[in-house]
Scaffold this active site. Structure first.
Site, PDB file in Angstrom:
ATOM      1  CG  HIS A   1      -0.573   0.201   2.504  1.00  0.00           C
ATOM      2  ND1 HIS A   1      -0.194  -0.822   3.340  1.00  0.00           N
ATOM      3  CD2 HIS A   1      -0.423   1.319   3.240  1.00  0.00           C
ATOM      4  CE1 HIS A   1       0.155  -0.349   4.519  1.00  0.00           C
ATOM      5  NE2 HIS A   1       0.024   0.964   4.486  1.00  0.00           N
TER       6      HIS A   1
ATOM      7  CG  ASP B   1       0.432  -4.203   2.765  1.00  0.00           C
ATOM      8  OD1 ASP B   1       0.913  -3.679   1.745  1.00  0.00           O
ATOM      9  OD2 ASP B   1      -0.333  -3.602   3.538  1.00  0.00           O
TER      10      ASP B   1
ATOM     11  CB  SER C   1       2.680   1.631   6.382  1.00  0.00           C
ATOM     12  OG  SER C   1       1.434   1.584   7.001  1.00  0.00           O
TER      13      SER C   1
HETATM   14  N1  ASP Z   1      -2.205   0.143   8.147  1.00  0.00           N
HETATM   15  C1  ASP Z   1      -1.786   1.319   8.782  1.00  0.00           C
HETATM   16  C2  ASP Z   1      -1.667   2.445   7.820  1.00  0.00           C
HETATM   17  O1  ASP Z   1      -1.531   2.244   6.678  1.00  0.00           O
HETATM   18  C3  ASP Z   1      -0.566   1.163   9.606  1.00  0.00           C
HETATM   19  C4  ASP Z   1      -0.949   1.424  11.014  1.00  0.00           C
HETATM   20  O2  ASP Z   1      -1.501   2.497  11.248  1.00  0.00           O
HETATM   21  O3  ASP Z   1      -0.725   0.591  11.870  1.00  0.00           O
HETATM   22  O4  ASP Z   1      -1.805   3.583   8.172  1.00  0.00           O
END
Ligand code: ASP
Length: 718
Positions: A74, A210, A648
């Site tokens: 991402h 991911d 991330s």
């Molecule tokens: N998945 C989150 C993000 O992309 C990572 C996290 O906040 O732990 O912001």
């Protein structure tokens, strides 16, 4: 009991240069086998030299001596998207460069290393006094920052950054090295890299691969250089070794990276407002915005490519805010804060002579909580109006164009906030890209839906009078108004606007007087400025000042608490242990997931849970190579590391500093950790590095990249 738990809570995002002083002992007691100096050392290579801020919004780590960088899928998605077309759909199909020549350049992407950091609070706070207004204080601080930027020791290719910590009670200087030629090496298909999409996002158990991979390029001297075909792979000071041994429950792990933003030291009244006013307002607007996008993306592959990244940018915080409300409620966070505040106030009010009393506290800090309470009460309606205005405005893309063209006009007319020439260059640069990912039909629907909310869900005082008039002119039918505005709008098509901008921008600026989008945008902004912004700024400044005082007071009065600065996108270390958790009554989660679970989730042809044929067949034959364990393929695991957005892509390191996983998310029950961390349910989610290598090697046939890496077996002493 609660207060004593403060001293042992597992939270904290710590400054690497203070680990030796504040954390090393605890880290070792949790199982760490290396020293704080192995993590951060300015004089010789340390782990920090393998960590980068990835594009300013994520973290990445160097994993080969030829500059390979690993980050999340991402985090790399925008780059993958920019190279994708209907015919070469790298989002859907994945992408792997077979050699250096096939690696794809990304003009806007950069990575930043931290060469060193230093406490400069004294220099930066010289001349700052408590009686200063916020803007006076800021000018004094800025002046000192400029001064230090001129005098701090650095090489010509380095830069200086100064940031405030603990609500700007302290300041640190960072010497940074930014590499601007960062090329895409590979990414799995989104059915692996974003498996489970929004349904699984912020959830455990998880099965998302991911990750994506990039390579840093440097000039021939190995120093930062602008993109050039002749640049060469960067040779890092340090690259991470990769452990193939995996993790067991209880193992020490630490996460090294650039966490974005947390607010751990807010008073109860502020947390209550987030739970009851701000999060619900933003969630309601995004509910509708996402529904519109979803509708169009599902039926049109082109729109799906255009809006994948935008959708996840909106959906990601949207879901987190919902979890945040639940987690804060379930852990009784407001009450806990109130108990803490009562204790704080009690200590401040201790009569002179009593043990622990400090007669100065009462005068200095005696009213800080009650003043915060009063200020937050004033903020309440203003904060809601702000959220409405910005949430809605930023999601109607016609207004994005109007805002930028209007800003250019303002710059031209009255030497507005930013320089005309610079603004023009930027607009010419970015507008064509904007249109590449723009769908006017989707946007028109977005306008209809969100403008209805803007008008109907707020106090009419906050609503643009011009808009109200226009809606009335169409018998209150917003869709008719949308037809009218989008029907003739020049801003909806690149070919109507980009050529004018290139040839005769002045002519385009003239049209802001007639463009319905520009005129309406102007009135909405003016309404917001008149009814909300100036009052809001005043209250917010007051709150900022009080928060700073409250922070200082807590550090002085609540001495037994371990204070770490809130996240601010600077380099931090967080540590903990691999651990499952009790999600709710009767439900206990394991610490690891396997490919078996991924295949169980498989729904053929599904938008979120489809599994590529090749992965299913690797599963059937259990063809896991050196990456599987006992006939199973590990996919993700969790631990108690305190992380947030910005982490991330951060490396999860074992007790020896080897890479064992890639941080990408947190578990649903504990996503309130940005505001209030609870060690019993806050878990970060990492993709197991063995799954990353398995996908590259066995699934994508990119084993030649694995050859660049150093694989180790620390548990076998190798
Ligand atoms: N998945 C989150 C993000 O992309 C990572 C996290 O906040 O732990 O912001």
């Amino acid at each position: 009991m609660f207060l004593s738990s403060l001293a042992i809570a597992n939270d904290g995002m710590w400054l690497p240069l203070l680990l030796e002083k504040l954390n090393e002992k605890e880290m070792k007691s949790l199982g760490m086998k290396i020293s704080a100096k192995d993590i951060y050392n300015v004089n010789s290579g340390s782990l920090k030299d393998a960590i980068v801020s990835f594009g300013g919004f994520c973290t990445g780590e160097v994993i080969s001596t030829k500059g390979l960088v690993l980050t999340n899928h991402h985090c790399g998605l925008e780059s993958v998207q920019s190279h994708s077309t209907i015919d070469h759909n790298y989002i859907r199909d994945g992408f792997w460069a077979k050699n250096f020549g096939e690696e794809l350049s990304n003009p806007k992407l950069y990575v930043t290393f931290i060469a060193r950091m230093e406490d400069v609070s004294k220099q930066i706070l010289t001349g700052v006094t408590p009686s200063m207004t916020e803007s006076e204080r800021q000018s004094a601080v800025d002046k000192n920052i400029n001064e230090i930027k001129k005098t701090a020791k650095k090489e010509s290719y380095q830069e200086i950054l100064v940031k405030g910590f603990f609500e700007a009670n302290q300041y640190y200087l960072f010497v940074t090295e930014t590499y601007k030629d960062v090329r895409l090496v590979g990414a799995p298909p989104s059915s692996i890299g974003n498996f489970g999409q929004d349904t699984d996002n912020w959830m455990w158990p998880r099965h998302t691969g991911d990750f994506s991979m990039f390579r840093i390029y440097a000039g021939k001297d190995n120093k930062p250089a602008e993109y050039a075909p002749g640049n060469v792979p960067y040779i890092p000071k340090r690259s991470l070794s990769i452990s193939l041994d995996g993790v067991a429950e209880g193992d020490f792990t630490m996460v090294f990276g650039f966490p974005g933003k947390t607010t751990e030291y807010l008073p109860a009244v502020a947390v209550q407002q987030i739970m009851e006013v701000n999060n619900p307002a933003k969630i309601a607007i995004r509910d509708k915005a996402l529904a519109v996008m979803n509708e169009f993306m599902r039926k049109d592959e082109q729109i799906k490519i255009q809006y994948t990244k935008k959708y996840s940018t909106i959906a990601n915080p949207w879901k987190k805010w919902r979890g945040e409300i639940l987690g804060l409620t379930r852990t009784d966070a407001i009450n806990k804060k109130k108990i803490y505040e009562a204790e704080f106030q009690k200590r401040i009010n201790l009569p002179a002579g009593r043990q622990g009393a400090n007669p100065q506290w009462k005068e200095q800090y005696g009213n800080v909580l009650s003043e915060l309470e009063a200020a937050y009460a004033e903020l309440k309606p203003l904060g809601k109006a702000r959220d409405y205005y910005f949430e809605i405005n930023s999601k109607i893309e016609l207004f994005t164009v109007a805002r930028r063209i209007n800003a250019l006009r303002n710059a031209k007319n009255n030497g507005g906030k930013y320089d005309y020439a610079e603004g023009l260059t930027k607009l010419k640069d970015t507008l064509p890209d904007f249109y590449k990912n723009y769908s006017p039909v989707l946007d028109k629907k977005m306008f209809e839906v969100l403008i209805s909310m803007y008008v109907n869900d707020q106090d009419s005082k906050m609503v643009s009078p011009l808009l109200l008039m226009q809606i009335n002119a169409f018998n209150k039918d917003v869709s008719k108004l949308a037809d009218d505005i989008y029907g003739g709008a020049e801003y909806t098509a690149a070919n109507k606007i980009v050529p004018v901008l290139e040839k005769n921008p002045a002519e385009l600026l003239e049209r802001t007087k007639t463009s319905k989008a520009s005129v309406l945008y102007d009135d909405m902004l003016a309404t917001y400025n008149r009814e909300v912004a100036s009052k809001l700024n005043e209250v917010q400044n007051r709150i900022n000042k009080l928060q700073r005082l409250y922070m200082q007071a807590q550090m002085e009065v609540m001495k037994e608490r371990n204070f770490y600065p809130d996240a601010n996108s600077t380099l931090r270390v967080t540590y903990g242990n691999v651990k499952g958790y009790n999600a709710r009554d009767g439900v206990k989660y394991d610490f690891i997931t396997y490919l078996d679970g991924l295949v169980e989730k498989y729904i053929p042809g599904d938008y979120e849970f489809d599994v590529p044929e090749k992965l299913r067949s690797l599963y059937k034959t259990k063809d896991y190579g050196q990456y599987g364990k006992n006939g199973k393929m590990p996919v993700c695991f969790i631990a108690t590391n305190h992380t947030t957005g910005g982490n991330s892509g951060s490396p999860a390191l074992d007790a020896y500093g080897n890479l064992v996983g890639l941080n990408f998310d947190r578990a649903w029950e504990g996503v309130m950790s940005d505001i209030s961390y609870d060690p019993s349910i806050c878990r970060n989610i990492m993709v197991d590095i063995r799954y990353v290598l398995f996908i590259m090697d066995k699934y994508a046939g990119a084993g030649y990249l694995v050859k660049e890496m150093k694989l180790v077996h620390p548990k076998k002493g190798k």
